[in-house]
Design an enzyme around this catalytic site. Structure first.
Site, PDB file in Angstrom:
ATOM      1  CG  HIS A 165      53.145 -10.313  10.924  1.00 39.26           C
ATOM      2  ND1 HIS A 165      53.211  -9.316  11.860  1.00 39.26           N
ATOM      3  CD2 HIS A 165      51.857 -10.769  10.937  1.00 39.26           C
ATOM      4  CE1 HIS A 165      52.018  -9.161  12.426  1.00 39.26           C
ATOM      5  NE2 HIS A 165      51.161 -10.029  11.872  1.00 39.26           N
ATOM      6  CD1 TRP A 180      54.385  -6.456  14.267  1.00 39.39           C
ATOM      7  CD2 TRP A 180      52.827  -7.513  15.482  1.00 39.39           C
ATOM      8  NE1 TRP A 180      53.223  -5.726  14.214  1.00 39.39           N
ATOM      9  CE2 TRP A 180      52.261  -6.348  14.952  1.00 39.39           C
ATOM     10  CE3 TRP A 180      52.038  -8.355  16.277  1.00 39.39           C
ATOM     11  CZ2 TRP A 180      50.937  -5.986  15.188  1.00 39.39           C
ATOM     12  CZ3 TRP A 180      50.721  -7.999  16.506  1.00 39.39           C
ATOM     13  CH2 TRP A 180      50.182  -6.816  15.972  1.00 39.39           C
ATOM     14  CG  HIS A 221      53.246  -2.026   7.348  1.00 33.48           C
ATOM     15  ND1 HIS A 221      53.168  -2.738   6.171  1.00 33.48           N
ATOM     16  CD2 HIS A 221      52.128  -2.359   8.037  1.00 33.48           C
ATOM     17  CE1 HIS A 221      52.067  -3.484   6.170  1.00 33.48           C
ATOM     18  NE2 HIS A 221      51.411  -3.263   7.289  1.00 33.48           N
ATOM     19  CD  GLU A 226      46.862  -1.788   3.493  1.00 28.02           C
ATOM     20  OE1 GLU A 226      46.114  -1.653   4.487  1.00 28.02           O
ATOM     21  OE2 GLU A 226      46.932  -2.825   2.835  1.00 28.02           O
ATOM     22  CE1 TYR A 265      45.568  -9.545   3.479  1.00 28.09           C
ATOM     23  CE2 TYR A 265      45.624  -7.374   2.464  1.00 28.09           C
ATOM     24  CZ  TYR A 265      46.232  -8.362   3.235  1.00 28.09           C
ATOM     25  OH  TYR A 265      47.496  -8.165   3.720  1.00 28.09           O
ATOM     26  CD  GLU A 296      49.778  -5.793   3.192  1.00 30.84           C
ATOM     27  OE1 GLU A 296      50.594  -4.958   3.623  1.00 30.84           O
ATOM     28  OE2 GLU A 296      48.629  -5.929   3.646  1.00 30.84           O
ATOM     29  CB  SER A 307      39.949  -9.139   9.197  1.00 27.85           C
ATOM     30  OG  SER A 307      39.620 -10.430   8.707  1.00 27.85           O
ATOM     31  CD1 TRP A 324      49.357 -10.115   5.863  1.00 29.04           C
ATOM     32  CD2 TRP A 324      51.096  -8.718   5.650  1.00 29.04           C
ATOM     33  NE1 TRP A 324      49.574  -9.536   7.079  1.00 29.04           N
ATOM     34  CE2 TRP A 324      50.630  -8.672   6.981  1.00 29.04           C
ATOM     35  CE3 TRP A 324      52.198  -7.922   5.288  1.00 29.04           C
ATOM     36  CZ2 TRP A 324      51.221  -7.863   7.965  1.00 29.04           C
ATOM     37  CZ3 TRP A 324      52.776  -7.118   6.250  1.00 29.04           C
ATOM     38  CH2 TRP A 324      52.285  -7.089   7.573  1.00 29.04           C
ATOM     39  CD  GLU A 354      47.362 -12.644  11.060  1.00 28.77           C
ATOM     40  OE1 GLU A 354      46.457 -11.914  11.501  1.00 28.77           O
ATOM     41  OE2 GLU A 354      48.478 -12.206  10.721  1.00 28.77           O
TER      42      GLU A 354
HETATM   43  C1  IDC Z   1      47.634  -7.325  10.063  1.00 26.78           C
HETATM   44  C2  IDC Z   1      48.315  -8.555  10.637  1.00 26.78           C
HETATM   45  C3  IDC Z   1      47.792  -8.808  12.025  1.00 26.78           C
HETATM   46  C4  IDC Z   1      47.989  -7.566  12.872  1.00 26.78           C
HETATM   47  C5  IDC Z   1      47.390  -6.341  12.190  1.00 26.78           C
HETATM   48  C6  IDC Z   1      47.742  -5.068  12.939  1.00 26.78           C
HETATM   49  O1  IDC Z   1      48.108  -9.656   9.778  1.00 26.78           O
HETATM   50  O2  IDC Z   1      48.435  -9.921  12.617  1.00 26.78           O
HETATM   51  O3  IDC Z   1      47.383  -7.746  14.117  1.00 26.78           O
HETATM   52  O4  IDC Z   1      47.869  -6.211  10.876  1.00 26.78           O
HETATM   53  O5  IDC Z   1      46.786  -4.129  12.758  1.00 26.78           O
HETATM   54  C7  IDC Z   1      46.613  -4.906   5.709  1.00 26.78           C
HETATM   55  C8  IDC Z   1      47.790  -4.326   6.381  1.00 26.78           C
HETATM   56  C9  IDC Z   1      48.486  -5.336   7.246  1.00 26.78           C
HETATM   57  C10 IDC Z   1      47.491  -6.226   7.946  1.00 26.78           C
HETATM   58  C11 IDC Z   1      46.751  -7.046   6.885  1.00 26.78           C
HETATM   59  C12 IDC Z   1      45.756  -8.064   7.436  1.00 26.78           C
HETATM   60  O6  IDC Z   1      48.712  -3.734   5.490  1.00 26.78           O
HETATM   61  O7  IDC Z   1      49.272  -4.644   8.178  1.00 26.78           O
HETATM   62  O8  IDC Z   1      48.194  -7.087   8.796  1.00 26.78           O
HETATM   63  N1  IDC Z   1      46.096  -6.124   5.975  1.00 26.78           N
HETATM   64  O9  IDC Z   1      44.753  -7.433   8.160  1.00 26.78           O
HETATM   65  N2  IDC Z   1      45.863  -4.328   4.796  1.00 26.78           N
HETATM   66  C13 IDC Z   1      44.835  -5.143   4.497  1.00 26.78           C
HETATM   67  C14 IDC Z   1      44.970  -6.282   5.238  1.00 26.78           C
END
Ligand code: IDC
Length: 348
Positions: free
Chosen positions: A74, A78, A148, A186, A248, A274, A281, A308, A315
């Protein structure tokens, strides 16, 4: 006797139904949480050495296709991210999860990221990266240093900081053949491929001045989904460049896989830095059958993938259960459903 057969029939039916639905049968993955000693020559990096890009693929020192299978932290800014960056934790991933690569995700803007925080915090972030890189080197696995970007949307916003950062880390790690650089996680918010290319052209030389050959991964438009767009106009004049696709699986389904396959077919070296089986989300239900389709596609082209994230945050995308308070020594019972599925896949 008859009852027993009936029972067996029911068990078989459940297993068949579960696999038809793409639900994992959670093969016998038994994690002890113990670390192992491995001869360096038997480690992934010991065996495969420096990687390079050939055609659409990553190949090892012998020119054989090499697939990265990894886990991303992560955000290391954090408290649900950096504690997992320690030698024993990374050793667990190598020894029992079948992981040959870790990705160290350092947010640039979100949540006290590198570009918006103070000097002391920046130092801590660099120390965490150092722990990841030196542990990965000792353990003989690969490590991706990930800039990131997310809520900053365009990598141009902190281009100056990115250049200074990549100069610094590529200088520091120039003798480490196991390090890959991901220069913008991203891009989003309508950032065009042209803008990303212009950013890449300004950052790549910062790394190349210190390291002529390290693999550099470039993010693509729309949260690293538009690899088909990048394929129409790849960066020219550099070697060992790859392009990131992220998925995702519950959100990104067949139409996204089609875009990804179009990129491969056009000859673009794509790597999935990733992914998770849940929604974009990071929450919501898993779609393991879509995730299976993604991995099948990536396997077909010999492309690597990185999940990830190594965290116990509450979550869906977390690989550890939220009740797990360990930061190493993970047993099977510490893994979330996603974590168990992933380890099952990596150990297949
Ligand atoms: C998410 C984390 C979450 C955090 C958020 C911040 O899982 O805990 O609060 O970011 O905005 C991505 C991103 C990645 C995201 C992840 C899930 O690269 O940073 O992490 N995600 O939402 N792209 C698609 C999904």
């Amino acid at each position: 006797m008859k009852k027993r057969w009936q029972l067996m029939g029911i068990v078989m039916a459940v297993v068949i139904m579960a696999s038809a639905l793409g639900q994992p049968a959670f093969a016998a993955v038994k994690l002890t949480g113990k670390t192992k000693q491995t001869e360096y020559s038997d480690t992934p990096f010991g065996k495969h050495g420096k990687l390079k890009v050939e055609g659409t693929k990553l190949v090892d020192k012998n020119g054989d296709t090499f697939q990265l299978k990894g886990v991303s932290t992560h955000g290391i800014n954090w408290d649900v991210g950096y504690p997992y960056v320690n030698y024993n934790s990374i050793s667990n991933l190598r020894d029992e999860w079948g992981v040959n690569c870790i990705r160290v995700a350092m947010y640039t803007q979100d949540y006290n990221g590198y570009c918006v925080t103070g000097a002391n915090e920046r130092k801590k972030l660099l120390n965490t990266i150092h722990t990841a890189v030196t542990s990965a080197k000792k353990l003989g696995i690969y490590v991706i240093i990930d800039w990131h970007i997310l809520n900053d949307q365009t990598p141009k916003k902190y281009q100056k900081q990115a250049k200074a950062f990549f100069k610094k880390v590529s200088q520091k790690y120039k003798k480490y053949g196991n390090v890959l650089y991901e220069i913008c996680n991203e891009p989003n918010g309508g950032t065009s491929w042209g803008t990303i290319k212009s950013y890449a052209k300004s950052v790549i030389p910062c790394i190349r001045n210190n390291n002529k050959n390290a693999v550099i991964i470039v993010g693509t438009p729309n949260w690293s989904q538009d690899v088909d767009v990048a394929a129409k106009s790849p960066l020219k004049g550099y070697k060992n460049i790859m392009y990131a696709v992220h998925f995702y699986a519950a959100t990104h389904q067949q139409s996204y896989r089609d875009k990804c396959e179009a990129a491969f077919k056009a000859g673009l070296p794509v790597i999935c830095t990733e992914f998770s089986a849940c929604e974009a989300s990071g929450q919501g239900a898993y779609n393991f059958s879509s995730a299976n389709e993604w991995l099948k596609l990536l396997d077909k082209y010999g492309a690597g993938y990185i999940s990830w994230s190594l965290s116990n945050k509450s979550e869906s995308c977390s690989l550890l259960k939220s009740s797990c308070n360990k930061t190493s020594g993970y047993k099977t019972s510490d893994l979330s459903r996603m974590g168990k599925w992933l380890v099952g896949k990596y150990r297949e």
